[in-house]
Design a protein around this motif. Structure first.
Motif, mmCIF file in Angstrom:
data_model
loop_
_atom_site.group_PDB
_atom_site.id
_atom_site.type_symbol
_atom_site.label_atom_id
_atom_site.label_comp_id
_atom_site.label_asym_id
_atom_site.label_seq_id
_atom_site.Cartn_x
_atom_site.Cartn_y
_atom_site.Cartn_z
ATOM 1 N N GLN A 1 -43.848 -37.972 12.457
ATOM 2 C CA GLN A 1 -43.609 -39.332 11.985
ATOM 3 C C GLN A 1 -42.123 -39.686 12.032
ATOM 4 N N TRP A 2 -41.271 -38.713 11.735
ATOM 5 C CA TRP A 2 -39.835 -38.958 11.854
ATOM 6 C C TRP A 2 -39.464 -39.297 13.293
ATOM 7 N N HIS A 3 -40.006 -38.542 14.235
ATOM 8 C CA HIS A 3 -39.735 -38.832 15.649
ATOM 9 C C HIS A 3 -40.225 -40.228 16.018
ATOM 10 N N GLN A 4 -41.362 -40.615 15.467
ATOM 11 C CA GLN A 4 -41.924 -41.935 15.770
ATOM 12 C C GLN A 4 -41.002 -43.059 15.311
ATOM 13 N N ILE A 5 -40.577 -43.015 14.051
ATOM 14 C CA ILE A 5 -39.759 -44.120 13.541
ATOM 15 C C ILE A 5 -38.336 -44.089 14.111
#
Length: 281
Positions: free
Chosen positions: A109-113
């Motif tokens: 999720q960190w990579h996504q945002i």
């Protein structure tokens, strides 16, 4: 989003413009006599927004986290509209899903945002730079947030990153005469925000803003007071604030003071202005 030059005979590329703030920015460009590329990962929404604005607008599919998608979209917009003079980095992941503690989301999720909110700004700036360098009054506007001044959530950290990118890009793009600025809105009454943040809006407005009202998209598109004058030529970039309701007495040039009594205005202006040198445009 009013520019000192206005938008007549100029072209803007606005990301995340299929709805919300980006869509209102696209409308403003056309109202001022310009042309606009409405770039969005939701092509249907972009097409609907473009149809409303007629021949002065075009819709283009653009996933800002995908470098090739951005390059294809930027090239298509420049070819059809005759170049790009202004880039607005508005696309971003936001709202309650991301207003959470930094360790509460997964690495994926960190990579996504980060891919959308931070790397997306870099992708768009990189692809648009050659066109901006040949443009009329070339400029980049990045959308940060007052959450970037609090920096205590996943979303806030990414918007802190946008503030840093604004200053870095201003320095890097200075040789091409490209100005790079950012605005940092508070709670803005877009449809998405009203729908998802209804239970939190009163807290955001009363506890985190000096002006206790819901921000309007017009506050960003046509903000009341302009930023302070550019700093002296020896200072290549600065981070400051300009906002309705901000306490008098801004920070010293090149510095950003912390929150005023723990609160933020409806909108902060964090700017990184290119200072003209003799012989530059």
């Amino acid at each position: 989003m009013t520019d000192a030059r206005g938008f007549e005979n100029r072209v803007a590329f606005v990301t995340g413009a299929g709805n919300g703030i980006g869509r209102e920015m696209a409308r403003d460009v056309v109202r001022q006599g310009g042309k606009v590329a409405i770039a969005d990962v939701d092509l249907a929404a972009a097409e609907t927004a473009a149809a409303e604005l007629g021949d002065a607008a075009m819709a283009v599919l653009c996933d800002v986290a995908d470098e090739q998608s951005v390059q294809t979209a930027v090239d298509a917009a420049a070819e059809r509209l005759g170049g790009i003079d202004v880039l607005v980095n508005n696309a971003g992941l936001h709202l309650m899903k991301w207003n959470v503690p930094v360790t509460s989301v997964t690495a994926e999720q960190w990579h996504q945002i980060l891919g959308v909110n931070v790397v997306g700004v870099v992708n768009c700036a990189r692809s648009a730079r050659p066109y901006l360098a040949r443009g009329k009054g070339p400029a980049i506007l990045n959308l940060s947030s007052i959450a970037g001044y609090l920096s205590n959530t996943v979303y806030g950290i990414t918007k802190l990153g946008v503030r840093g990118l604004t200053v870095a890009l201003a320095e890097e793009f200075a040789p091409d005469g490209i100005r790079v600025n950012a605005v940092a809105p508070g709670a803005i009454g877009s449809d998405n925000a009203i729908d998802e943040l209804s239970g939190q809006l009163r807290v955001l407005i009363d506890d985190m803003q000096l002006i206790h009202r819901m921000g309007r998209m017009a506050d960003i598109v046509r903000p009341p007071p302009p930023p302070p004058p550019p700093p002296p030529p020896l200072l290549a970039a600065a981070s400051g604030r300009s906002a309705a309701g901000q306490a008098a007495g801004g920070p010293a040039p090149g510095r950003t003071r912390g929150r005023t009594r723990g609160r933020a205005p409806v909108m902060r202006g964090c700017h990184a202005a290119r200072l003209s040198r003799p012989g530059s445009r």
